[in-house]
Design an enzyme around this catalytic site. Structure first.
Site, PDB file in Angstrom:
ATOM      1  N   GLU A  37      -7.346 -13.633   1.060  1.00 33.27           N
ATOM      2  CA  GLU A  37      -7.992 -14.634   1.897  1.00 33.27           C
ATOM      3  C   GLU A  37      -9.476 -14.619   1.538  1.00 33.27           C
ATOM      4  O   GLU A  37     -10.088 -13.549   1.510  1.00 33.27           O
ATOM      5  CB  GLU A  37      -7.811 -14.270   3.388  1.00 33.27           C
ATOM      6  N   ARG A 262      -0.927   0.765   2.063  1.00 28.91           N
ATOM      7  CA  ARG A 262      -2.323   0.419   1.766  1.00 28.91           C
ATOM      8  C   ARG A 262      -3.034   1.608   1.158  1.00 28.91           C
ATOM      9  O   ARG A 262      -2.682   2.754   1.434  1.00 28.91           O
ATOM     10  CB  ARG A 262      -3.075   0.103   3.067  1.00 28.91           C
ATOM     11  N   LYS A 272     -12.152  -6.055   4.894  1.00 29.19           N
ATOM     12  CA  LYS A 272     -13.226  -7.038   4.733  1.00 29.19           C
ATOM     13  C   LYS A 272     -13.954  -7.243   6.056  1.00 29.19           C
ATOM     14  O   LYS A 272     -15.174  -7.381   6.070  1.00 29.19           O
ATOM     15  CB  LYS A 272     -12.651  -8.377   4.274  1.00 29.19           C
TER      16      LYS A 272
HETATM   17  P1  ATP Z   1      -8.791  -7.098   4.722  1.00 33.00           P
HETATM   18  O1  ATP Z   1      -8.456  -6.506   6.060  1.00 33.00           O
HETATM   19  O2  ATP Z   1      -9.690  -6.248   3.934  1.00 33.00           O
HETATM   20  O3  ATP Z   1      -9.214  -8.528   4.799  1.00 33.00           O
HETATM   21  P2  ATP Z   1      -6.310  -8.086   4.011  1.00 33.00           P
HETATM   22  O4  ATP Z   1      -5.011  -7.410   3.770  1.00 33.00           O
HETATM   23  O5  ATP Z   1      -6.421  -8.953   5.195  1.00 33.00           O
HETATM   24  O6  ATP Z   1      -7.433  -7.032   3.951  1.00 33.00           O
HETATM   25  P3  ATP Z   1      -6.145 -10.097   2.043  1.00 33.00           P
HETATM   26  O7  ATP Z   1      -7.227 -10.860   1.425  1.00 33.00           O
HETATM   27  O8  ATP Z   1      -5.213 -10.817   2.928  1.00 33.00           O
HETATM   28  O9  ATP Z   1      -6.790  -8.893   2.747  1.00 33.00           O
HETATM   29  O10 ATP Z   1      -5.330  -9.268   0.968  1.00 33.00           O
HETATM   30  C1  ATP Z   1      -4.901  -9.718  -0.290  1.00 33.00           C
HETATM   31  C2  ATP Z   1      -3.869  -8.749  -0.781  1.00 33.00           C
HETATM   32  O11 ATP Z   1      -4.432  -7.451  -0.948  1.00 33.00           O
HETATM   33  C3  ATP Z   1      -2.723  -8.607   0.196  1.00 33.00           C
HETATM   34  O12 ATP Z   1      -1.501  -8.653  -0.501  1.00 33.00           O
HETATM   35  C4  ATP Z   1      -2.957  -7.269   0.835  1.00 33.00           C
HETATM   36  O13 ATP Z   1      -1.756  -6.717   1.245  1.00 33.00           O
HETATM   37  C5  ATP Z   1      -3.649  -6.493  -0.291  1.00 33.00           C
HETATM   38  N1  ATP Z   1      -4.499  -5.432   0.254  1.00 33.00           N
HETATM   39  C6  ATP Z   1      -5.492  -5.555   1.149  1.00 33.00           C
HETATM   40  N2  ATP Z   1      -6.007  -4.360   1.485  1.00 33.00           N
HETATM   41  C7  ATP Z   1      -5.330  -3.434   0.767  1.00 33.00           C
HETATM   42  C8  ATP Z   1      -5.385  -2.007   0.659  1.00 33.00           C
HETATM   43  N3  ATP Z   1      -6.252  -1.282   1.361  1.00 33.00           N
HETATM   44  N4  ATP Z   1      -4.525  -1.393  -0.177  1.00 33.00           N
HETATM   45  C9  ATP Z   1      -3.661  -2.117  -0.900  1.00 33.00           C
HETATM   46  N5  ATP Z   1      -3.555  -3.457  -0.853  1.00 33.00           N
HETATM   47  C10 ATP Z   1      -4.362  -4.117  -0.030  1.00 33.00           C
HETATM   48 MG    MG Z   2      -6.835 -10.630   5.978  1.00 31.98          MG
END
Ligand code: ATP
Ligand code: MG
Length: 548
Positions: A37, A262, A272
C-alpha cells in the site's frame, strides 16, 4: 557474496507439489505479486516479502507483478509510489507488470453489482458504530442488520447512487451477506465498499466509493492471474473471505493465498504506521535517515542490496513468529562488504607524526583490496608529516599492544615501517606530536632485525581531507519496543547518533554517495547523499561490539 543456501521453503515446496500434481503445467505458469500500500516507505520486512515473491518468479521462470494496493486514498501519496518503485529496483528486482488496484475500480464495481444481483451483498445504512456493535464477539454471534433483507432492486438503486455521490461519508456501506454467526469474525457480513469523498492519487475525483482491502485484494489477484498469493500470517483468518470473494466473482482464474510469518528485528519497529510517526515528529531525518529500518534508510547508510538479499535468504521463510537478532543483519552486511568494499584510510582522532629522516614526498601505490587484485590500486602521497590515530600510540605498552610505542616499530599500511623516537607534549602533559623516523628499505618489505608490532593506518597531513563521520546506534532502547507498555516514544534511543570530525585520504573526495568503503581498522562507511560536504555514514562496524 556467493553462498550456497538451499533456496527452499514451505511455499516453494507447495509450488513444487502444484507442479507435480499438474495443477500448473509449467514452472513459467507460476505467478506472484508484491502488493504494497503506498502509505509510506518500504521497510526491511517488505524486503523479505519482495525477495520471496520476486525470488520465486525468478527461480521458476514465472512472473511477479508490482501492484500498488491503493484502495484507501486517505493515507496514500504519489511520493510513496515513486519511493516504493525505486526501492524494489534498488533491491535488484524487476517487475513483469506494474499495476494499481485502482486500475480495476470499474471491474470491482461490476463484481459488486454482480454480488448484489446474486443476493449476496446489500447496502447498509447503519453507522460504523452500530455495525461494530452488531458484529458480536468471539464468543457471541453477531446480529443481523435491519437492512440485510433489502431487495436486489433497492440495493442496486442505492449502490448506484452511492457511486453517483448522493450520500455523505459513512452514511452507507455495501456489505457482503455471508453469516453473522460465523466463528470467523471476518465472515460476519464484512464491508465491501465505503464512501469517501476524497481525491485519489491515480483516479482523481472519478470515484467517491472505495473498495475494502479483502475484496479488492482477492479480486486483483484473480484478475492478474496470480497463482500463489503470498502474504503475512495476520491474513490467515481472512483467507475464507478471500476465497469467498474469488469464488463469487466467478473469475476464470482462482488464486490461492499462503501466509508466512512477518519479519521482526530487535531494536526496531516494522510498520509504516509507526515509522511515519518517527518521521513526522522529526525524531529522524526523514524516511531515509540511516538509522531507519527502511530500505531507503539502509541504502543511504551504504548497505549494499546484496547484503539485504543475503540477510533475507539467511532468515528463511516459515510460519513461526520470531524476533531476528540485529547481529544477523550486521553480519550479512559485513560478509558482503568484506568482499566488495574498497579500502581507504582515515583517522578519527588525529595525532601528528613528524618523520625526521624523510626529506622528500613519495607517491605510493596502494592496493584497494588486500585479497582482490582486480579492485586495482590508488596513489597516495607519503610525506614527512602524517596523522595517525591517537589510540594508536603509547609511550609504554605491553606486548599485546600491536601499535606504535616509543622506541618501537610499527608498519604504516601500504608504506614504511617507522620507529617512534620522541614525543612532544603540551602544558597539560598531553602528547601532541610523535617524532619518528622511517626504516630505510622497509617499503613493502621486511628488514633484518626490525620487528614491527603491527600495522596502523595513516594520512598525509598536507594531503588529507576533513571528513565528518556519523556513527549510529540503534533507534530504540528495547529489543521489542512495540511489546512494551506506554508510548513507543518512551523507548526511543536519544543517543543514537555520534558525530566525529577526522581526516581522510584525499581519494575520499571522489567517493560516490552510498558506496561503502572499509575505513581500515575503523569500520565500513559510505558517503551521505544529503550533504555536499564529506559526511560519511557508518554502515556497520568491523566486528560485532553491540551490547559491550
Ligand atoms: P505496514 O504495517 O508496515 O504498512 P503492511 O503489511 O500493511 O505493513 P503492505 O504495504 O500492505 O504493508 O505490505 C505489502 C506486503 O509486504 C504484504 O504482502 C505484507 O504482508 C508484506 N509485509 C509487510 N510487513 C512485513 C514484514 N514485517 N515481514 C514480511 N512481510 C511483510
Ligand atoms: Mg498496510
Amino acid at each position: 557474496m556467493s553462498e550456497n543456501i538451499v533456496r527452499t521453503n514451505f511455499i516453494r515446496q507447495i509450488i513444487d507439489k502444484d507442479l507435480e500434481s499438474g495443477k500448473y503445467q509449467s514452472p513459467s505458469d507460476i505467478h506472484t505479486r508484491f502488493p504494497p500500500e503506498p502509505n509510506g516507505y518500504l521497510h526491511i520486512g517488505h524486503a523479505k516479502s519482495i525477495c520471496l515473491n520476486f525470488g520465486i518468479a525468478k527461480d521458476y521462470g514465472g512472473r511477479c507483478n508490482l501492484r500498488f494496493d491503493d484502495t484507501n486514498p486517505t493515507k496514500e501519496e504519489i511520493e510513496y509510489v515513486e519511493a516504493i518503485k525505486a526501492d524494489v529496483e534498488w533491491l535488484g528486482f524487476k517487475w513483469d507488470d506494474l499495476f494499481y488496484a485502482s486500475d480495476y475500480f470499474e471491474k470491482f464495481y461490476e463484481a459488486a453489482i454482480h454480488f448484489i444481483k446474486k443476493g449476496i451483498a446489500y447496502v447498509d445504512d447503519s453507522s460504523a458504530e452500530e455495525i461494530r456493535e452488531m458484529r458480536g464477539t468471539l464468543t457471541a454471534p453477531g446480529v443481523e442488520s435491519p437492512y440485510r433483507n433489502r431487495t436486489v432492486e433497492e440495493n442496486l438503486d442505492l449502490f448506484t447512487r452511492m457511486r453517483a455521490g448522493e450520500f455523505k461519508d459513512g452514511e452507507k456501506v455495501l456489505r457482503a451477506k455471508i453469516d453473522m454467526s460465523s466463528p470467523n469474525m471476518n465472515m460476519r457480513d464484512p464491508a465491501l465498499y465505503r464512501i469517501r469523498h476524497e481525491s485519489h492519487h491515480q483516479t482523481g475525483d472519478a470515484w467517491c466509493i472505495y473498495p475494502m482491502y479483502d475484496f479488492a485484494h482477492a479480486l486483483s489477484d484473480a484478475i492478474e492471474g496470480i497463482t500463489h498469493s503470498i502474504c503475512t500470517l495476520e491474513f490467515e483468518d481472512h483467507r475464507p473471505l478471500y476465497d469467498w470473494c474469488v469464488e463469487n466473482a466467478e473469475m476464470p482464474h482462482a488464486p490461492h493465498q499462503y501466509e508466512f510469518s512477518r519479519l521482526n528485528i530487535e531494536y526496531n519497529v516494522m510498520s509504516k504506521r509507526l515509522l511515519t510517526q518517527l518521521v513526522s515528529s522529526g525524531f529522524v531525518d526523514g524516511w531515509n535517515d540511516p538509522r531507519m529500518p527502511t530500505i531507503s534508510g539502509l541504502r543511504r547508510r551504504g548497505c549494499p542490496p546484496e547484503a539485504l538479499r543475503l540477510f533475507c535468504e539467511r532468515i528463511g521463510v516459515t510460519k513461526s513468529e520470531n524476533m531476528i537478532e540485529l547481529q544477523q543483519l550486521s553480519q550479512s552486511m559485513r560478509d558482503v562488504l568484506n568482499e566488495k568494499a574498497d579500502r581507504r584510510m582515515a583517522v578519527l582522532e588525529p595525532l601528528k607524526v613528524t618523520l625526521t629522516n624523510l626529506n622528500h614526498d613519495e607517491m605510493l601505490t596502494i592496493a584497494n583490496h588486500p585479497q582482490d587484485e582486480t579492485r586495482g590500486t590508488r596513489e597516495i602521497n607519503f610525506s614527512n608529516t602524517l596523522y595517525i590515530d591517537k589510540a594508536d600510540f603509547q609511550e609504554e605498552a605491553n606486548k599485546k599492544y600491536k601499535r606504535l610505542v616509543l622506541d618501537n616499530y610499527v608498519r604504516l599500511r601500504g608504506a614504511y615501517i617507522i620507529k617512534a623516537t620522541d614525543v612532544v607534549k603540551d602544558e597539560n602533559g598531553d602528547i601532541i606530536e610523535v617524532i619518528a623516523e622511517i626504516v630505510p628499505g622497509s617499503l613493502g618489505k621486511n628488514v633484518e632485525g626490525v620487528k614491527a608490532r603491527g600495522v596502523i593506518q595513516w594520512v598525509s597531513a598536507k594531503d588529507a581531507v576533513d571528513i565528518t563521520v556519523h556513527n549510529y546506534d540503534v533507534l530504540f532502547t528495547e529489543k521489542n519496543p512495540q511489546g512494551m507498555p506506554g508510548e513507543l516514544t518512551d523507548y526511543l534511543n536519544k543517543d543514537s547518533l555520534h558525530i566525529t570530525v577526522g581526516k581522510g585520504e584525499p581519494a575520499l573526495l571522489d567517493a560516490p554517495i552510498e558506496e561503502a568503503y572499509q575505513f581500515e581498522r575503523i569500520g565500513y562507511y559510505a558517503r551521505d547523499s544529503k550533504s555536499d560536504k564529506l559526511v560519511f555514514n557508518r554502515v556497520v562496524e568491523l566486528k560485532d561490539s553491540f551490547g559491550e
